[in-house]
Design a protein around this motif. Structure first.
Motif, PDB file in Angstrom:
ATOM      1  N   HIS A  51     -39.212  11.153   8.655  1.00 32.89           N
ATOM      2  CA  HIS A  51     -40.576  11.086   9.177  1.00 32.89           C
ATOM      3  C   HIS A  51     -40.488  10.789  10.672  1.00 32.89           C
ATOM      4  N   THR A  54     -51.941   2.372  29.956  1.00 35.42           N
ATOM      5  CA  THR A  54     -50.635   2.664  29.366  1.00 35.42           C
ATOM      6  C   THR A  54     -49.871   3.534  30.352  1.00 35.42           C
ATOM      7  N   ASN A  90     -41.037   7.225  15.229  1.00 40.88           N
ATOM      8  CA  ASN A  90     -40.530   6.480  16.376  1.00 40.88           C
ATOM      9  C   ASN A  90     -39.034   6.738  16.465  1.00 40.88           C
ATOM     10  N   ARG A 147     -54.421   0.450  22.621  1.00 47.62           N
ATOM     11  CA  ARG A 147     -53.261   1.177  23.155  1.00 47.62           C
ATOM     12  C   ARG A 147     -52.008   1.019  22.291  1.00 47.62           C
ATOM     13  N   GLY A 198     -47.384  -3.124  14.328  1.00 50.24           N
ATOM     14  CA  GLY A 198     -46.252  -2.245  14.630  1.00 50.24           C
ATOM     15  C   GLY A 198     -44.906  -2.856  14.323  1.00 50.24           C
ATOM     16  N   GLN A 199     -44.734  -4.135  14.661  1.00 51.67           N
ATOM     17  CA  GLN A 199     -43.410  -4.738  14.446  1.00 51.67           C
ATOM     18  C   GLN A 199     -43.098  -4.925  12.970  1.00 51.67           C
ATOM     19  N   CYS A 228     -47.762   8.664   5.376  1.00 48.09           N
ATOM     20  CA  CYS A 228     -46.638   9.387   6.013  1.00 48.09           C
ATOM     21  C   CYS A 228     -45.541   9.759   5.019  1.00 48.09           C
ATOM     22  N   ASN A 272     -46.478  11.145  16.081  1.00 47.14           N
ATOM     23  CA  ASN A 272     -46.450  10.915  14.628  1.00 47.14           C
ATOM     24  C   ASN A 272     -47.621  11.681  13.998  1.00 47.14           C
ATOM     25  N   ARG A 298     -40.522   2.944  24.244  1.00 51.34           N
ATOM     26  CA  ARG A 298     -40.734   2.253  22.958  1.00 51.34           C
ATOM     27  C   ARG A 298     -40.758   3.197  21.764  1.00 51.34           C
TER      28      ARG A 298
HETATM   29  N1  ACO Z   1     -48.811   0.907  26.776  1.00 55.58           N
HETATM   30  C1  ACO Z   1     -48.403  -0.120  27.503  1.00 55.58           C
HETATM   31  N2  ACO Z   1     -48.155  -1.350  26.988  1.00 55.58           N
HETATM   32  C2  ACO Z   1     -48.341  -1.511  25.675  1.00 55.58           C
HETATM   33  C3  ACO Z   1     -48.774  -0.446  24.851  1.00 55.58           C
HETATM   34  C4  ACO Z   1     -49.018   0.792  25.454  1.00 55.58           C
HETATM   35  N3  ACO Z   1     -49.429   1.878  24.742  1.00 55.58           N
HETATM   36  N4  ACO Z   1     -48.857  -0.901  23.587  1.00 55.58           N
HETATM   37  C5  ACO Z   1     -48.491  -2.189  23.606  1.00 55.58           C
HETATM   38  N5  ACO Z   1     -48.176  -2.556  24.864  1.00 55.58           N
HETATM   39  C6  ACO Z   1     -47.699  -3.856  25.328  1.00 55.58           C
HETATM   40  C7  ACO Z   1     -48.137  -4.987  24.433  1.00 55.58           C
HETATM   41  O1  ACO Z   1     -49.432  -5.401  24.758  1.00 55.58           O
HETATM   42  C8  ACO Z   1     -47.094  -6.037  24.734  1.00 55.58           C
HETATM   43  O2  ACO Z   1     -47.442  -6.651  25.937  1.00 55.58           O
HETATM   44  P1  ACO Z   1     -47.174  -8.237  26.136  1.00 55.58           P
HETATM   45  O3  ACO Z   1     -45.700  -8.405  26.005  1.00 55.58           O
HETATM   46  O4  ACO Z   1     -47.706  -8.490  27.500  1.00 55.58           O
HETATM   47  O5  ACO Z   1     -47.942  -8.902  25.043  1.00 55.58           O
HETATM   48  C9  ACO Z   1     -45.827  -5.221  24.989  1.00 55.58           C
HETATM   49  O6  ACO Z   1     -46.285  -3.879  25.254  1.00 55.58           O
HETATM   50  C10 ACO Z   1     -44.872  -5.188  23.828  1.00 55.58           C
HETATM   51  O7  ACO Z   1     -45.615  -4.891  22.627  1.00 55.58           O
HETATM   52  P2  ACO Z   1     -44.912  -4.845  21.219  1.00 55.58           P
HETATM   53  O8  ACO Z   1     -45.929  -4.586  20.163  1.00 55.58           O
HETATM   54  O9  ACO Z   1     -44.023  -6.051  21.076  1.00 55.58           O
HETATM   55  O10 ACO Z   1     -43.970  -3.564  21.401  1.00 55.58           O
HETATM   56  P3  ACO Z   1     -42.880  -3.007  20.440  1.00 55.58           P
HETATM   57  O11 ACO Z   1     -41.585  -2.925  21.134  1.00 55.58           O
HETATM   58  O12 ACO Z   1     -42.926  -3.665  19.088  1.00 55.58           O
HETATM   59  O13 ACO Z   1     -43.365  -1.519  20.243  1.00 55.58           O
HETATM   60  C11 ACO Z   1     -44.464  -0.113  18.656  1.00 55.58           C
HETATM   61  C12 ACO Z   1     -44.630  -1.263  19.629  1.00 55.58           C
HETATM   62  C13 ACO Z   1     -44.048   1.122  19.437  1.00 55.58           C
HETATM   63  C14 ACO Z   1     -45.792   0.144  17.964  1.00 55.58           C
HETATM   64  C15 ACO Z   1     -43.366  -0.473  17.642  1.00 55.58           C
HETATM   65  O14 ACO Z   1     -43.606  -1.738  17.068  1.00 55.58           O
HETATM   66  C16 ACO Z   1     -43.256   0.537  16.565  1.00 55.58           C
HETATM   67  O15 ACO Z   1     -42.886   1.679  16.800  1.00 55.58           O
HETATM   68  N6  ACO Z   1     -43.520   0.154  15.299  1.00 55.58           N
HETATM   69  C17 ACO Z   1     -43.466   1.074  14.215  1.00 55.58           C
HETATM   70  C18 ACO Z   1     -44.735   1.811  14.205  1.00 55.58           C
HETATM   71  C19 ACO Z   1     -44.604   3.059  13.427  1.00 55.58           C
HETATM   72  O16 ACO Z   1     -43.612   3.759  13.506  1.00 55.58           O
HETATM   73  N7  ACO Z   1     -45.623   3.321  12.668  1.00 55.58           N
HETATM   74  C20 ACO Z   1     -45.702   4.446  11.920  1.00 55.58           C
HETATM   75  C21 ACO Z   1     -44.826   4.347  10.686  1.00 55.58           C
HETATM   76  S1  ACO Z   1     -45.693   4.577   9.245  1.00 55.58           S
HETATM   77  C22 ACO Z   1     -46.678   5.810   9.609  1.00 55.58           C
HETATM   78  O17 ACO Z   1     -46.191   6.724  10.213  1.00 55.58           O
HETATM   79  C23 ACO Z   1     -48.095   5.765   9.308  1.00 55.58           C
END
Ligand code: ACO
Length: 325
Positions: A252, A35, A255, A158, A217-218, A119, A282, A43
């Motif tokens: 909360h 990462t 992100n 990750r 996540g999405q 959360c 978080n 992100r």
């Molecule tokens: N480092 C580097 N690359 C990564 C990482 C990382 N830590 N994590 C994922 N990637 C890669 C993926 O493998 C993917 O690669 P690919 O395109 O080659 O397949 C690429 O990054 C994009 O991944 P996505 O999952 O599409 O990334 P996205 O833009 O959706 O971001 C995230 C992911 C940050 C988790 C986002 O979806 C998000 O914030 N979701 C909400 C999550 C959240 O807020 N949860 C908590 C709310 S409820 C609670 O708090 C319990």
């Protein structure tokens, strides 16, 4: 005379071990997990998080936050007549973290229990304390969000392990003849269990199922933006106010992109949003009281300000509390 509840003190506590994204990326690289600071910041907005030492529990973090809140309110522990701890990472399956924390505060007798709404836990706990104060069941409540989420992270995944941190925040909520808490709105929809869960658990040292966090996540992202907006609007409507009346939005801290979307939907400028996700990650149920305490102690939030607290998390659960500080 109508009986209201009002926050009279806030406190928080972060365990001393702080990891920047660069520190975490180096630790993960040693496990073969790749990462980068750039990916995490772009992100999520997260730059650092705190992790508790292996022998430190949620009640340990919570009791430190509680002491700061008690001091801010000018109260002694013995004056507290209700303790609610919002946590999904309690010290034990039972007794509750609240009972353990009560003992650490050196008091006994008052009701003490945990609330598990992930959360959204803090807005649930605050609403319960408000209701108990309004109905005369309590007068001086200690409401805490405390988590050691690092214990339930899968450090080989990750997509989740870079997002979370440990910490605790607390408020003292006291009976008052002026408001206080103006309105609350709480919800849950259990059909979304699979998009964010810890499906197994640990009991007495035995691991049952997978005790680590799993998240789509999405899917979480899309759901979160919609429900935060509807909860905020419902709460404003109950109090006969509009978004223009809000001095500070304290969502909360999951992100920064979710927070930006929420502010935009409410047509609020982003400089009215309290942001600590960059420094804390978080921290689940602890994130809102941590952000509130940070904003109070930095002088942003002042007496009389109107605050909108909003939570969303596993369950799915969501809710909001509108209050005059
Ligand atoms: N480092 C580097 N690359 C990564 C990482 C990382 N830590 N994590 C994922 N990637 C890669 C993926 O493998 C993917 O690669 P690919 O395109 O080659 O397949 C690429 O990054 C994009 O991944 P996505 O999952 O599409 O990334 P996205 O833009 O959706 O971001 C995230 C992911 C940050 C988790 C986002 O979806 C998000 O914030 N979701 C909400 C999550 C959240 O807020 N949860 C908590 C709310 S409820 C609670 O708090 C319990």
């Amino acid at each position: 005379m109508t009986r209201y509840s009002r926050i009279t003190g806030t406190g928080s506590y972060l365990p001393p071990r702080r990891l920047t994204n660069v520190d975490l990326a180096a630790e993960l690289a040693a496990r073969g997990v790749e990462t980068s600071d750039e990916w995490i910041v772009e992100r999520t907005g997260i730059r650092a998080r705190h992790f508790a030492a292996p022998d430190v529990t949620s009640s340990d973090l919570g009791v430190e936050a509680a002491k700061h809140a008690l001091e801010a309110a000018g109260l002694q522990p013995a004056e507290i007549d209700l303790i609610i701890v919002a946590t999904s990472t309690p010290d034990m399956v039972f007794p509750s973290a609240a009972c353990i924390l009560q003992n650490k505060l050196g008091i006994a007798g008052c009701p003490a229990f945990d609330v598990q709404a992930v959360c959204s836990g803090f807005v649930y706990a605050l609403t319960i304390a408000d209701s108990m104060i309004k109905t005369g069941l309590a007068s001086k409540a200690l409401v805490i969000g405390a988590e050691v989420f690092s214990r339930i992270l899968d450090f080989s995944d990750r997509t989740t392990c870079v997002l979370f941190g440990d910490g605790a925040g607390a408020v003292i909520l006291e009976a008052s003849d002026t408001p206080g808490i103006l309105a609350s709105d709480l919800h849950a929809d259990g059909k979304h269990v699979d998009i964010l869960c810890v499906p197994g658990h640990v009991s007495g040292g035995h691991v049952l199922g997978n005790p680590l966090l799993k998240m789509d996540g999405q899917a979480v992202f899309k759901l979160a933006v919609g429900v935060l907006d509807s909860a905020a609007r419902a709460t404003l409507a109950k109090a006969n106010l509009t978004a223009a009346d809000i001095d500070w939005l304290i969502p909360h801290q999951a992100n920064i992109r979710i927070m930006r979307s929420t502010a935009k939907k409410l047509k609020m400028p982003f400089d009215k949003v309290i942001v600590t996700v960059d420094q804390h990650g978080n921290t689940s149920a602890a994130s809102i009281p941590l952000a509130l305490d940070d904003a109070v102690r930095s002088g942003k939030v002042k007496k009389g300000d109107v605050l909108m607290l909003e939570g969303v998390g596993g369950g799915f659960t969501w809710g909001a509390v509108l209050l005059k500080y």
